[in-house]
Scaffold this active site. Structure first.
Site, PDB file in Angstrom:
ATOM      1  N   GLY A 125       0.854  -1.185   0.000  1.00 46.50           N
ATOM      2  CA  GLY A 125       0.000   0.000   0.000  1.00 46.50           C
ATOM      3  C   GLY A 125       0.884   1.226   0.000  1.00 46.50           C
ATOM      4  O   GLY A 125       2.079   1.138   0.287  1.00 46.50           O
ATOM      5  N   GLN A 168       2.647   9.951   2.182  1.00 38.11           N
ATOM      6  CA  GLN A 168       4.026   9.437   2.203  1.00 38.11           C
ATOM      7  C   GLN A 168       4.868   9.978   1.064  1.00 38.11           C
ATOM      8  O   GLN A 168       6.104   9.921   1.130  1.00 38.11           O
ATOM      9  CB  GLN A 168       4.008   7.899   2.139  1.00 38.11           C
ATOM     10  N   CYS A 209       6.346  -0.412   7.329  1.00 33.88           N
ATOM     11  CA  CYS A 209       5.930   0.860   6.729  1.00 33.88           C
ATOM     12  C   CYS A 209       7.049   1.373   5.819  1.00 33.88           C
ATOM     13  O   CYS A 209       8.207   1.398   6.220  1.00 33.88           O
ATOM     14  CB  CYS A 209       5.652   1.885   7.826  1.00 33.88           C
ATOM     15  N   LEU A 210       6.656   1.773   4.604  1.00 34.01           N
ATOM     16  CA  LEU A 210       7.679   2.239   3.656  1.00 34.01           C
ATOM     17  C   LEU A 210       8.347   3.530   4.134  1.00 34.01           C
ATOM     18  O   LEU A 210       9.422   3.891   3.668  1.00 34.01           O
ATOM     19  CB  LEU A 210       7.046   2.443   2.275  1.00 34.01           C
ATOM     20  N   HIS A 263      -4.069   1.056   8.146  1.00 33.90           N
ATOM     21  CA  HIS A 263      -2.708   1.604   8.177  1.00 33.90           C
ATOM     22  C   HIS A 263      -2.605   2.810   7.239  1.00 33.90           C
ATOM     23  O   HIS A 263      -2.029   3.851   7.587  1.00 33.90           O
ATOM     24  CB  HIS A 263      -1.723   0.506   7.747  1.00 33.90           C
ATOM     25  N   GLU A 264      -3.225   2.691   6.043  1.00 33.85           N
ATOM     26  CA  GLU A 264      -3.129   3.777   5.043  1.00 33.85           C
ATOM     27  C   GLU A 264      -3.966   4.992   5.453  1.00 33.85           C
ATOM     28  O   GLU A 264      -3.528   6.134   5.290  1.00 33.85           O
ATOM     29  CB  GLU A 264      -3.580   3.283   3.664  1.00 33.85           C
ATOM     30  N   HIS A 308      -2.205   7.099   7.760  1.00 33.22           N
ATOM     31  CA  HIS A 308      -1.256   7.999   7.102  1.00 33.22           C
ATOM     32  C   HIS A 308      -1.955   9.286   6.666  1.00 33.22           C
ATOM     33  O   HIS A 308      -1.433  10.385   6.834  1.00 33.22           O
ATOM     34  CB  HIS A 308      -0.633   7.338   5.853  1.00 33.22           C
TER      35      HIS A 308
HETATM   36  O1  LIG Z   1       3.904   2.173   4.472  1.00 38.81           O
HETATM   37  C1  LIG Z   1       2.900   1.738   3.886  1.00 38.81           C
HETATM   38  O2  LIG Z   1       1.787   2.277   3.939  1.00 38.81           O
HETATM   39  C2  LIG Z   1       3.029   0.431   3.131  1.00 38.81           C
HETATM   40  C3  LIG Z   1       3.013  -0.741   4.095  1.00 38.81           C
HETATM   41  C4  LIG Z   1       1.587  -1.243   4.200  1.00 38.81           C
HETATM   42  C5  LIG Z   1       1.369  -2.249   5.297  1.00 38.81           C
HETATM   43  C6  LIG Z   1       2.166  -3.398   5.435  1.00 38.81           C
HETATM   44  C7  LIG Z   1       1.888  -4.318   6.459  1.00 38.81           C
HETATM   45  C8  LIG Z   1       0.836  -4.095   7.325  1.00 38.81           C
HETATM   46  C9  LIG Z   1       0.077  -2.964   7.181  1.00 38.81           C
HETATM   47  C10 LIG Z   1       0.330  -2.060   6.162  1.00 38.81           C
HETATM   48  C11 LIG Z   1       3.880  -1.799   3.487  1.00 38.81           C
HETATM   49  O3  LIG Z   1       3.597  -2.342   2.452  1.00 38.81           O
HETATM   50  S1  LIG Z   1       5.298  -2.212   4.303  1.00 38.81           S
HETATM   51  C12 LIG Z   1       5.968  -3.513   3.338  1.00 38.81           C
HETATM   52  C13 LIG Z   1       6.058  -4.673   4.204  1.00 38.81           C
HETATM   53  O4  LIG Z   1       6.912  -4.639   5.056  1.00 38.81           O
HETATM   54  C14 LIG Z   1       5.047  -5.729   4.236  1.00 38.81           C
HETATM   55  C15 LIG Z   1       4.518  -6.202   3.069  1.00 38.81           C
HETATM   56  C16 LIG Z   1       3.561  -7.211   3.127  1.00 38.81           C
HETATM   57  C17 LIG Z   1       3.105  -7.681   4.349  1.00 38.81           C
HETATM   58  C18 LIG Z   1       3.678  -7.174   5.506  1.00 38.81           C
HETATM   59  C19 LIG Z   1       4.665  -6.219   5.462  1.00 38.81           C
HETATM   60 ZN   LIG Z   2       3.034   3.062   6.226  1.00 35.63          ZN
END
Ligand SMILES: O=C(O)C[C@@H](Cc1ccccc1)C(=O)SCC(=O)c1ccccc1
Ligand SMILES: [Zn+2]
Length: 166
Positions: free
Chosen positions: A45, A50, A90-91, A132-133, A136
């Site tokens: 996401g 961000q 989180c990115l 989560h989004e 943000h």
């Molecule tokens: O920072 C963002 O919003 C993106 C975030 C979204 C997110 C991941 C996991 C749980 C809730 C929300 C990411 O994509 S972080 C990438 C990552 O670490 C991940 C990817 C897939 C599953 C879990 C973590």
């Molecule tokens: Zn995030």
């Protein structure tokens, strides 16, 4: 085009995004750039906040094949129920993963990329990612759910890393 992802504790990540009102060509480009940036960063996401675009826009793709694009504009959570704990990343906080408790199921209403309203009932990772989004867009980063001690350690760690990368 790839967009620059803001890194915690960048103050701009605490901006509350404004509702989107104009559905023009520029918005379509912004959406496509956000998908390109999300895929390149291996995220599931990405919220406009961000990438320093302070409007209520989220892109998402939680599929394994990375081919199920979702766009949420002016998303609102209508209902929440249950409770679930998930190890989030989180990115904007690279390399940090920690457990966050959120609602297990959410009912969300939003506009799609053409401005058409839709409603979605989500559970599992989709429900977690939506929450989560939307956080943000409200200027909230998942680390703020962690203890003060953990937040301080994370800030120090990321600050040190930013300095090294200067
Ligand atoms: O920072 C963002 O919003 C993106 C975030 C979204 C997110 C991941 C996991 C749980 C809730 C929300 C990411 O994509 S972080 C990438 C990552 O670490 C991940 C990817 C897939 C599953 C879990 C973590
Ligand atoms: Zn995030």
């Amino acid at each position: 085009a790839l967009l620059n992802i803001l890194h915690y504790p960048d103050e701009r990540l605490h901006t509350v995004a404004k509702p989107l009102e104009v559905f023009d060509e520029a918005l379509q480009t912004q959406i496509d750039n956000m998908f390109e940036t999300m895929y390149e960063a291996k995220g599931i996401g990405l919220a406009a906040t961000q990438v320093d675009f302070h409007h209520r826009l989220v892109v998402m793709d939680i599929s394994e094949e990375r081919n199920e694009r979702r766009v949420f504009i002016n998303p609102e959570i209508l209902q929440k129920d249950g409770e679930t704990v998930y190890e989030e990343g989180c990115l904007s906080v690279p390399g940090i993963y920690d457990k966050v408790t959120r609602a297990e199921r959410v009912k969300v209403r939003a506009l799609d990329r053409n401005g058409k309203p839709f409603e979605l009932e989500a559970d599992g990772l989709l429900a977690i990612c939506i929450q989560h989004e939307i956080d943000h867009l409200d200027g909230k980063v998942f680390v703020e759910y962690l203890s003060q001690m953990k937040q301080t350690r994370i800030k120090t760690k990321l600050k040190k890393r930013e300095k090294q990368n200067m």
